[in-house]
Design a protein around this motif. Structure first.
Motif, PDB file in Angstrom:
ATOM      1  N   ASP A 345       0.806  -1.221   0.000  1.00 28.67           N
ATOM      2  CA  ASP A 345       0.000   0.000   0.000  1.00 28.67           C
ATOM      3  C   ASP A 345       0.837   1.268   0.000  1.00 28.67           C
ATOM      4  N   THR A 346       1.949   1.281   0.711  1.00 27.68           N
ATOM      5  CA  THR A 346       2.743   2.510   0.828  1.00 27.68           C
ATOM      6  C   THR A 346       4.122   2.409   0.205  1.00 27.68           C
ATOM      7  N   GLY A 347       4.575   1.202  -0.101  1.00 28.01           N
ATOM      8  CA  GLY A 347       5.915   1.048  -0.656  1.00 28.01           C
ATOM      9  C   GLY A 347       7.022   1.083   0.369  1.00 28.01           C
ATOM     10  N   GLU A 348       6.689   1.064   1.648  1.00 23.58           N
ATOM     11  CA  GLU A 348       7.724   1.087   2.686  1.00 23.58           C
ATOM     12  C   GLU A 348       8.561  -0.186   2.613  1.00 23.58           C
ATOM     13  N   LEU A 349       9.837  -0.026   2.887  1.00 23.03           N
ATOM     14  CA  LEU A 349      10.739  -1.172   2.888  1.00 23.03           C
ATOM     15  C   LEU A 349      10.448  -2.050   4.096  1.00 23.03           C
ATOM     16  N   ALA A 350      10.151  -3.293   3.845  1.00 27.46           N
ATOM     17  CA  ALA A 350       9.858  -4.225   4.938  1.00 27.46           C
ATOM     18  C   ALA A 350      11.098  -4.970   5.397  1.00 27.46           C
ATOM     19  N   CYS A 351      12.016  -5.276   4.476  1.00 28.82           N
ATOM     20  CA  CYS A 351      13.265  -5.940   4.860  1.00 28.82           C
ATOM     21  C   CYS A 351      14.220  -5.932   3.693  1.00 28.82           C
ATOM     22  N   ARG A 352      15.468  -6.128   3.993  1.00 31.56           N
ATOM     23  CA  ARG A 352      16.508  -6.369   2.998  1.00 31.56           C
ATOM     24  C   ARG A 352      17.602  -7.183   3.682  1.00 31.56           C
TER      25      ARG A 352
END
Length: 400
Positions: A345-352
């Motif tokens: 929905d927002t494009g926030e980075l969840a993990c890398r």
């Protein structure tokens, strides 16, 4: 015994020089009967093999043919056991010699092959080759790997890429890397009926999409027809014996680095079949092949929801997610090098995370751990403030 040279000399002396048999006998030393037969013979003498002597196997020939008719691949040991019950007392050698002559009559006719000539840049043969040794993947673990192999049959240029599964995204990454190493696009890709490529001879949707994206044709071989890409099959034997033998690998990156340098070395040699330098013929192919486009997107992509325990399970490992996204949907992208995810929905980075090929491990990003502790602190209930009254107030409430 009169040989051809003596026969020709006797006939020359008799018919050309007109000498008598006595004079020919004096000059050659041959017997007069031999001279007479040589002068009368219009063809040179020939001596064929002696007639074969009777063999101890002659009485058992019918029994041997009956056994081979029932089971053409019956071993010589079993046939000899059966013959011994019938009185055979001969050796194993003469039986083996006879079986070499008789057995082909009862076997299906062997397959014949025609010589194939390849045009430059026409085909690229692909296959999977399993290394004989397990690959170290860190954390004290080893894992079974596969090498996606590619060979251009005209130049015999070879390339390979290490993967750890037979799923199509990994194979597609291996194909892209091999084509990138070879430096150009062929006309068609040749594959056998690999499960991720063409089960039952029908190309999968993913494989067709890969070929369509690169504008490539394809050739799917018939079942059991691995000889159709015999050039690559021979390279597999060369890979096992010349590359793997005597080598040690520290990790997957070390394996791939050694494989790339080995490919460069063998592509600079004179190939035994073509009698030409591989890289020189590859340069001829580049003139007829198309240039490589941008690398194809071969990453795995899927959508999932962040669970109450914010971890993502992928390839036997758990990778931490941003706990602030619990309950929200994220798109996961898994490449050969890293695992990443972003909120839909927002494009926030969840993990890398760096991808790890060892299994049974959990990886927690320190930032995710700190965010989880902050959220836990906010959820704690504040302590209630209780009024503390002096005891004299209670004394006033009690009547004297």
């Amino acid at each position: 015994m009169l040989d051809v040279e003596q026969w020709a000399e006797i006939r020359r002396l008799g018919h050309v020089e007109g000498l008598s048999q006595r004079e020919i006998h004096r000059r050659t030393g041959a017997h007069r009967d031999t001279i007479r037969r040589a002068l009368a013979a219009a063809r040179p003498p020939s001596y064929g093999p002696r007639p074969p002597r009777a063999s101890k196997l002659d009485p058992f020939l019918v029994s041997i043919e009956e056994l081979l008719a029932d089971e053409p691949r019956l071993s010589g040991v079993r046939i000899r056991e059966e013959l011994e019950t019938q009185g055979y007392e001969g050796s194993k050698t003469i039986l083996d010699d006879l079986l070499r002559e008789l057995r082909p009559r009862f076997l299906p006719p062997p397959r014949s092959f025609q010589r194939t000539r390849y045009r430059p840049g026409e085909l690229a043969q692909f296959d999977l080759c399993e290394p004989r040794c397990l690959i170290p993947v860190g954390y004290g673990q080893e894992r079974r790997g596969y090498v996606v192999t590619c060979e251009l049959p005209y130049s015999r240029a070879f390339a390979g890429a290490l993967v750890f599964s037979k799923e199509f995204p990994d194979i597609a990454w291996g194909m892209s890397r091999c084509l990138w190493r070879l430096g150009a696009l062929p006309g068609k890709l040749v594959w056998d009926r690999e499960g991720a490529i063409a089960p039952r001879g029908r190309p999968t949707r993913e494989f067709l999409a890969f070929c369509g994206e690169l504008a490539l044709g394809w050739v799917i071989l018939d079942a059991g027809d691995c000889q159709a890409k015999g050039a690559l099959e021979r390279s597999h034997r060369f890979l096992h014996g010349n590359f793997e033998a005597g080598r040690r690998f520290a990790n997957p990156l070390d394996f791939q680095d050694q494989l790339d340098r080995w490919c460069e070395r063998i592509n600079a040699r004179v190939h035994r079949s073509t009698r030409a330098v591989v890289c020189e013929r590859l340069a001829q192919e580049h003139e007829r092949m198309r240039t490589l486009p941008d690398p194809a997107d071969t990453d795995r992509r899927f959508v999932t929801r962040v669970a109450a325990q914010p971890y993502l399970r992928f390839d036997r490992n758990d990778y931490s997610l941003d706990p602030r996204l619990v309950g929200r949907r994220i798109e996961v992208r898994a490449s050969q090098a890293e695992i990443s995810a972003a909120a839909l929905d927002t494009g926030e980075l969840a993990c890398r995370h760096v991808r790890v090929f060892a299994g049974g491990l959990a990886f927690t990003d320190p930032a995710h751990q700190a965010a989880l502790e902050r959220l836990r602190g906010q959820r704690r209930r504040p302590e209630l403030e209780v009024e503390q009254r002096p005891l004299s107030r209670y004394d006033q409430l009690i009547p004297a």
